[in-house]
Design a protein around this motif. Structure first.
Motif, PDB file in Angstrom:
ATOM      1  N   GLY A  90       0.815  -1.220   0.000  1.00 27.19           N
ATOM      2  CA  GLY A  90       0.000   0.000   0.000  1.00 27.19           C
ATOM      3  C   GLY A  90       0.845   1.265   0.000  1.00 27.19           C
ATOM      4  N   GLU A  91       2.136   1.113   0.219  1.00 29.87           N
ATOM      5  CA  GLU A  91       3.011   2.283   0.315  1.00 29.87           C
ATOM      6  C   GLU A  91       3.013   3.054  -1.015  1.00 29.87           C
ATOM      7  N   GLY A  92       2.923   4.367  -0.906  1.00 28.52           N
ATOM      8  CA  GLY A  92       2.955   5.196  -2.112  1.00 28.52           C
ATOM      9  C   GLY A  92       1.613   5.326  -2.810  1.00 28.52           C
ATOM     10  N   PHE A  93       0.547   4.781  -2.197  1.00 26.74           N
ATOM     11  CA  PHE A  93      -0.799   4.894  -2.775  1.00 26.74           C
ATOM     12  C   PHE A  93      -1.658   5.806  -1.902  1.00 26.74           C
ATOM     13  N   ILE A  94      -2.738   6.304  -2.505  1.00 27.43           N
ATOM     14  CA  ILE A  94      -3.756   7.034  -1.748  1.00 27.43           C
ATOM     15  C   ILE A  94      -5.124   6.470  -2.135  1.00 27.43           C
ATOM     16  N   ARG A  95      -6.104   6.631  -1.240  1.00 23.63           N
ATOM     17  CA  ARG A  95      -7.459   6.166  -1.548  1.00 23.63           C
ATOM     18  C   ARG A  95      -8.419   7.341  -1.452  1.00 23.63           C
ATOM     19  N   MET A  96      -9.134   7.564  -2.548  1.00 26.21           N
ATOM     20  CA  MET A  96     -10.054   8.707  -2.609  1.00 26.21           C
ATOM     21  C   MET A  96     -11.492   8.202  -2.711  1.00 26.21           C
ATOM     22  N   ASN A  97     -12.354   8.725  -1.836  1.00 24.54           N
ATOM     23  CA  ASN A  97     -13.768   8.332  -1.815  1.00 24.54           C
ATOM     24  C   ASN A  97     -14.557   9.281  -2.722  1.00 24.54           C
ATOM     25  N   VAL A  98     -15.170   8.726  -3.776  1.00 22.68           N
ATOM     26  CA  VAL A  98     -15.901   9.587  -4.718  1.00 22.68           C
ATOM     27  C   VAL A  98     -17.424   9.435  -4.619  1.00 22.68           C
ATOM     28  N   ALA A  99     -17.913   8.931  -3.477  1.00 20.54           N
ATOM     29  CA  ALA A  99     -19.368   8.870  -3.276  1.00 20.54           C
ATOM     30  C   ALA A  99     -19.833  10.202  -2.707  1.00 20.54           C
ATOM     31  N   CYS A 100     -19.747  11.201  -3.543  1.00 24.20           N
ATOM     32  CA  CYS A 100     -20.059  12.577  -3.124  1.00 24.20           C
ATOM     33  C   CYS A 100     -20.473  13.359  -4.371  1.00 24.20           C
ATOM     34  N   PRO A 101     -21.044  14.554  -4.187  1.00 20.85           N
ATOM     35  CA  PRO A 101     -21.428  15.341  -5.359  1.00 20.85           C
ATOM     36  C   PRO A 101     -20.229  15.615  -6.264  1.00 20.85           C
ATOM     37  N   LYS A 102     -20.488  15.690  -7.561  1.00 23.16           N
ATOM     38  CA  LYS A 102     -19.428  15.917  -8.544  1.00 23.16           C
ATOM     39  C   LYS A 102     -18.577  17.145  -8.184  1.00 23.16           C
ATOM     40  N   GLU A 103     -19.263  18.180  -7.682  1.00 21.49           N
ATOM     41  CA  GLU A 103     -18.573  19.416  -7.284  1.00 21.49           C
ATOM     42  C   GLU A 103     -17.425  19.099  -6.302  1.00 21.49           C
ATOM     43  N   THR A 104     -17.666  18.189  -5.375  1.00 21.82           N
ATOM     44  CA  THR A 104     -16.627  17.814  -4.402  1.00 21.82           C
ATOM     45  C   THR A 104     -15.490  17.077  -5.108  1.00 21.82           C
ATOM     46  N   VAL A 105     -15.850  16.228  -6.056  1.00 26.16           N
ATOM     47  CA  VAL A 105     -14.816  15.469  -6.781  1.00 26.16           C
ATOM     48  C   VAL A 105     -13.936  16.431  -7.577  1.00 26.16           C
ATOM     49  N   ILE A 106     -14.567  17.385  -8.230  1.00 25.14           N
ATOM     50  CA  ILE A 106     -13.803  18.358  -9.028  1.00 25.14           C
ATOM     51  C   ILE A 106     -12.840  19.124  -8.119  1.00 25.14           C
ATOM     52  N   GLU A 107     -13.347  19.553  -6.970  1.00 23.83           N
ATOM     53  CA  GLU A 107     -12.513  20.295  -6.016  1.00 23.83           C
ATOM     54  C   GLU A 107     -11.402  19.392  -5.453  1.00 23.83           C
ATOM     55  N   GLY A 108     -11.735  18.130  -5.221  1.00 20.67           N
ATOM     56  CA  GLY A 108     -10.742  17.194  -4.682  1.00 20.67           C
ATOM     57  C   GLY A 108      -9.587  16.984  -5.644  1.00 20.67           C
ATOM     58  N   VAL A 109      -9.896  16.827  -6.914  1.00 16.99           N
ATOM     59  CA  VAL A 109      -8.831  16.617  -7.909  1.00 16.99           C
ATOM     60  C   VAL A 109      -8.006  17.903  -8.060  1.00 16.99           C
ATOM     61  N   ARG A 110      -8.687  19.038  -7.985  1.00 26.10           N
ATOM     62  CA  ARG A 110      -7.969  20.325  -8.076  1.00 26.10           C
ATOM     63  C   ARG A 110      -6.971  20.444  -6.919  1.00 26.10           C
ATOM     64  N   ARG A 111      -7.414  20.056  -5.729  1.00 27.73           N
ATOM     65  CA  ARG A 111      -6.528  20.135  -4.554  1.00 27.73           C
ATOM     66  C   ARG A 111      -5.390  19.116  -4.651  1.00 27.73           C
ATOM     67  N   LEU A 112      -5.689  17.969  -5.226  1.00 30.21           N
ATOM     68  CA  LEU A 112      -4.640  16.952  -5.384  1.00 30.21           C
ATOM     69  C   LEU A 112      -3.558  17.491  -6.306  1.00 30.21           C
ATOM     70  N   LYS A 113      -3.989  18.188  -7.347  1.00 33.03           N
ATOM     71  CA  LYS A 113      -3.024  18.764  -8.284  1.00 33.03           C
ATOM     72  C   LYS A 113      -2.161  19.839  -7.594  1.00 33.03           C
ATOM     73  N   ILE A 114      -2.811  20.661  -6.792  1.00 33.46           N
ATOM     74  CA  ILE A 114      -2.065  21.688  -6.041  1.00 33.46           C
ATOM     75  C   ILE A 114      -1.022  21.010  -5.153  1.00 33.46           C
ATOM     76  N   ALA A 115      -1.438  19.901  -4.524  1.00 33.08           N
ATOM     77  CA  ALA A 115      -0.537  19.210  -3.585  1.00 33.08           C
ATOM     78  C   ALA A 115       0.647  18.569  -4.285  1.00 33.08           C
ATOM     79  N   LEU A 116       0.393  18.004  -5.455  1.00 32.00           N
ATOM     80  CA  LEU A 116       1.412  17.141  -6.053  1.00 32.00           C
ATOM     81  C   LEU A 116       2.093  17.712  -7.293  1.00 32.00           C
ATOM     82  N   VAL A 117       1.526  18.754  -7.886  1.00 25.59           N
ATOM     83  CA  VAL A 117       2.114  19.267  -9.138  1.00 25.59           C
ATOM     84  C   VAL A 117       2.518  20.727  -9.018  1.00 25.59           C
ATOM     85  N   ASP A 118       1.575  21.567  -8.586  1.00 22.66           N
ATOM     86  CA  ASP A 118       1.807  23.025  -8.667  1.00 22.66           C
ATOM     87  C   ASP A 118       2.950  23.482  -7.759  1.00 22.66           C
TER      88      ASP A 118
END
Ligand SMILES: Cc1ncc(COP(=O)(O)O)c(C=O)c1O
Length: 396
Positions: A368-396
């Motif tokens: 499991g090392e080096g993996f993350i688990r994301m729960n997408v049983a939520c409104p699409k708006e939350t998923v969009i924001e979650g991916v945006r934040r993931l990008k900020i964390a790991l790319v920007d």
């Protein structure tokens, strides 16, 4: 008052404020992550309301106003049997059923009923973290046959599995569909696993709590439905709580066709002080299994579109990550190893830079090392924001 048979229009896009509702996912972040300014996409519950018929059934029961000791009725058992037949093509008998507040309590009971301290229990990592805790808290030993990731899909190493079984394992604790690997085990795989367990006289505890969260082209197969002889040494654990977002209600059931195993489980449950489901557990279970089919079909479609969004967006915006396409469940397992970050650094970036609460892979055991688990049983708006934040964390 209950709108039996009436189709409800379901809008999964609605953003429901869950703060200050005693929600573990929303109100428990401070305790777990040390801060509460995160977008929560961790704990495996949904941000959706359950089927309206379940809410109506609660309301009707609340309005009655008396909440005394509660029995399990034939109607509830019939609703469960009908559900397993309709959804999983599995004919079960009501006398095979046992009830429990949850799948976790049921696994504890099985461990206590069928093993002694020091006995080995086999799991397949990376796997649902409490599998390890349940074994260790009962002073049993974890045996592990890690899954193998091949071309983006997890597989079982049957040679290793057999070798582990041959070293004195008492229980094989299966996760089907697998959390977090997202596999819906196929007939051939389940048959091979069961045949090996039979050969080495190993009891199967099949945790199928995610069973209903599977949509075409995949199909969940209860291991015990494959062959009567498999059913004879398998305890199947299921619940409406993941399926219909009722985890706080704490209600589940077990299917145990073998009378000796069932009696032993019932005796140990009684020795633990368990005697009945809580009133609202019984009400929710019956209403959900009787009326929840349409709601579930809608939820599965919505979740699939969220998964597709995560796959596409991460594929184009954060190409160093590999999304493991889940065949079942609403939990997306993401391989971040190409970033070359330590687990501590990955976690720090996601929490502090991304302000995103996810589950981190190293809690799921070896692999499991080096993996993350994301729960997408939520409104699409939350998923969009979650991916945006993931990008900020790991790319920007
Ligand atoms: C594989 C698995 N088993 C069991 C559970 C929890 O079951 P319960 O709440 O019925 O104890 C979960 C919850 O995430 C799970 O993913």
């Amino acid at each position: 008052m209950r709108r039996k048979g009436v189709r409800q229009l379901i809008n999964f896009d609605v953003n429901i404020d869950r703060k200050d509702t005693r929600s573990m996912k929303w109100d428990g972040m401070k305790k777990v992550f040390g801060r509460d300014d995160l977008l929560p996409m961790w704990v495996a519950d949904m941000d959706f309301r359950p089927p309206q018929e379940v809410i109506d059934a609660f309301r009707e029961r609340v309005d009655h106003g008396v909440f005394g000791y509660t029995i399990v009725t034939d109607r509830l058992a019939a609703a469960i049997c009908n559900w397993t037949k309709m959804r999983h093509d599995w004919d079960i008998r009501s006398e095979w059923l046992l009830y429990s507040p949850g799948v976790i309590p049921s696994v504890h009971t099985a461990i206590q009923a069928f093993t002694k301290p020091g006995d080995k229990i086999l799991v397949q990592s990376p796997v649902y973290t409490p599998f390890f805790h349940m074994i260790e808290r009962n002073s049993r030993e974890v045996a592990n046959s890690p899954l193998v990731l091949k071309n983006g899909r997890y597989e079982i190493d049957f040679e290793d599995f057999e070798e582990k079984l041959s070293n004195g394992v008492k229980i094989f604790l299966l996760s089907n569909p697998h959390n977090p690997a997202g596999r819906v085990w196929e007939k051939e795989e389940l048959t091979r696993l069961a045949k090996l367990c039979k050969k080495y006289n190993v009891l199967i505890v099949s945790d199928e709590i995610h069973a209903d969260l599977v949509a075409a082209p995949y199909k969940h197969i209860p291991l015990a439905s494959l062959d009567e002889s498999f059913a004879d040494f398998t305890l199947t654990l299921m619940a409406p709580t993941k399926t219909f977002n009722l985890a706080g209600v704490q209600a589940s059931f077990m299917v145990v066709p073998n009378k000796n195993l069932r009696t032993k489980m019932a005796v140990v449950q009684a020795s633990e002080g368990f005697s009945m489901l809580n009133t609202f557990g019984a009400v929710a279970m019956e209403a959900a299994y009787t009326h929840g089919g349409n709601w579930l079909d809608g939820a599965l479609k919505y979740i699939r579109s969220n998964i597709d969004y995560v796959k596409e967006e991460i594929g184009s915006q954060i190409p160093l990550l590999d999304v493991i396409d889940p065949e079942g469940t609403y939990l997306v397992w993401i391989d971040c190893r190409k970033l070359g970050l330590s687990d501590a650094e990955l976690k720090k970036r996601i929490l502090e830079k991304g302000r995103l609460a996810l589950n981190f892979g190293n809690a799921y055991g070896p692999g499991g090392e080096g993996f993350i688990r994301m729960n997408v049983a939520c409104p699409k708006e939350t998923v969009i924001e979650g991916v945006r934040r993931l990008k900020i964390a790991l790319v920007d």
